[in-house]
Scaffold this motif. Structure first.
Motif, short mmCIF file in Angstrom:
data_model
loop_
_atom_site.label_atom_id
_atom_site.label_comp_id
_atom_site.label_asym_id
_atom_site.label_seq_id
_atom_site.Cartn_x
_atom_site.Cartn_y
_atom_site.Cartn_z
N MET A 135 -78.75 -25.02 89.80
CA MET A 135 -78.54 -23.95 90.77
C MET A 135 -79.72 -23.98 91.74
O MET A 135 -80.87 -23.96 91.30
CB MET A 135 -78.42 -22.61 90.07
N LEU A 163 -76.66 -28.66 84.73
CA LEU A 163 -76.14 -27.69 85.67
C LEU A 163 -77.33 -27.29 86.53
O LEU A 163 -78.37 -26.89 86.00
CB LEU A 163 -75.58 -26.46 84.94
N TYR A 212 -81.53 -22.06 94.83
CA TYR A 212 -81.64 -20.76 95.51
C TYR A 212 -82.61 -20.90 96.68
O TYR A 212 -83.65 -21.53 96.54
CB TYR A 212 -82.21 -19.71 94.55
N SER A 218 -69.99 -25.46 94.10
CA SER A 218 -69.84 -24.11 94.65
C SER A 218 -69.07 -24.05 95.95
O SER A 218 -68.81 -22.97 96.47
CB SER A 218 -71.21 -23.46 94.82
N THR A 252 -76.50 -22.69 95.83
CA THR A 252 -75.59 -23.81 95.62
C THR A 252 -75.58 -24.15 94.14
O THR A 252 -76.62 -24.20 93.50
CB THR A 252 -76.05 -25.04 96.44
N ILE A 253 -74.40 -24.39 93.60
CA ILE A 253 -74.24 -24.76 92.19
C ILE A 253 -73.74 -26.20 92.13
O ILE A 253 -72.77 -26.56 92.82
CB ILE A 253 -73.24 -23.82 91.48
N CYS A 254 -74.41 -27.01 91.30
CA CYS A 254 -74.09 -28.44 91.22
C CYS A 254 -74.11 -28.93 89.78
O CYS A 254 -74.78 -28.37 88.92
CB CYS A 254 -75.13 -29.27 91.98
N LYS A 255 -73.40 -30.02 89.58
CA LYS A 255 -73.52 -30.83 88.36
C LYS A 255 -74.43 -31.99 88.75
O LYS A 255 -74.29 -32.55 89.84
CB LYS A 255 -72.13 -31.35 87.97
#
Length: 191
Positions: free
Chosen positions: A73, A71, A75, A112, A91-94
């Motif tokens: 993130m 996971l 910033y 996200s 942004t949030i990603c796999k």
């Protein structure tokens, strides 16, 4: 009437343009590699830090999610001029890792936000406590007529050493004790 743009609005505009440029240049319709067969490299877990010439900071925090994926993130923030930080984007990603012709690649699936191009693929090299990342150009992939994930893998395999396929390199440093106060202050601005 003074119609000048405040520094804060310029910053948010710059972040918006940066995110848009990133989206147009690096976002892809198809993933590179398969998250179901990937394995993690525990050395990539943790926070990675990049400071731009203007003081803006990008932090990638990669947390091992399971035996195959992370996971991530991301910033972005910049100094606010009052010893604090102006919040930029998050942004949030796999993420998962793959290898093509002996080179290390990662693929991010943006979680996200909704998009018809939710993937970002990049080549990376780790050296000690630093990592250099080069995104794969979405324009390059689109011009090649990639129609599915298998075509994308074949394109990367055939052009793995073609500099035109990659965006400019970004170098990140693993956060250490000297960065802890900055990282904590930026993360506090987001949570």
């Amino acid at each position: 009437m003074n119609q000048s743009i405040s520094p804060a609005r310029r910053w948010y505009f710059a972040i918006g343009v940066s995110v848009l440029a990133f989206a147009l240049a690096g976002c892809l319709k198809f993933p590179l590699g398969d998250p179901e067969t990937a394995t993690v490299d525990p050395a990539l877990a943790g926070s990675w830090f990049k400071r731009a010439d203007d003081g803006a900071v990008t932090i990638w925090h990669a947390q091992v999610y399971d035996a195959r994926t992370y996971l991530v993130m991301q910033y972005q923030a910049k100094p606010d001029g009052n010893a604090g930080w102006e919040r930029g984007s998050m942004t949030i990603c796999k993420m998962w890792l793959t290898t093509v012709k002996g080179k290390s690649f990662g693929c991010l699936q943006v979680l996200s936000e909704q998009s018809d191009k939710p993937y970002v693929a990049f080549k990376y090299e780790r050296s000690g406590e630093s990592i250099t990342i080069q995104g794969i150009s979405g324009d390059y992939v689109d011009k090649a007529g990639v129609a599915n994930a298998a075509d994308f893998v074949a394109l990367v395999d055939a052009h793995v050493d073609d500099a035109a396929m990659y965006l400019d390199a970004d170098k990140y440093e693993k956060t250490g004790d000297a960065d802890k106060e900055t990282v904590d202050a930026i993360l506090k601005a987001f949570h």
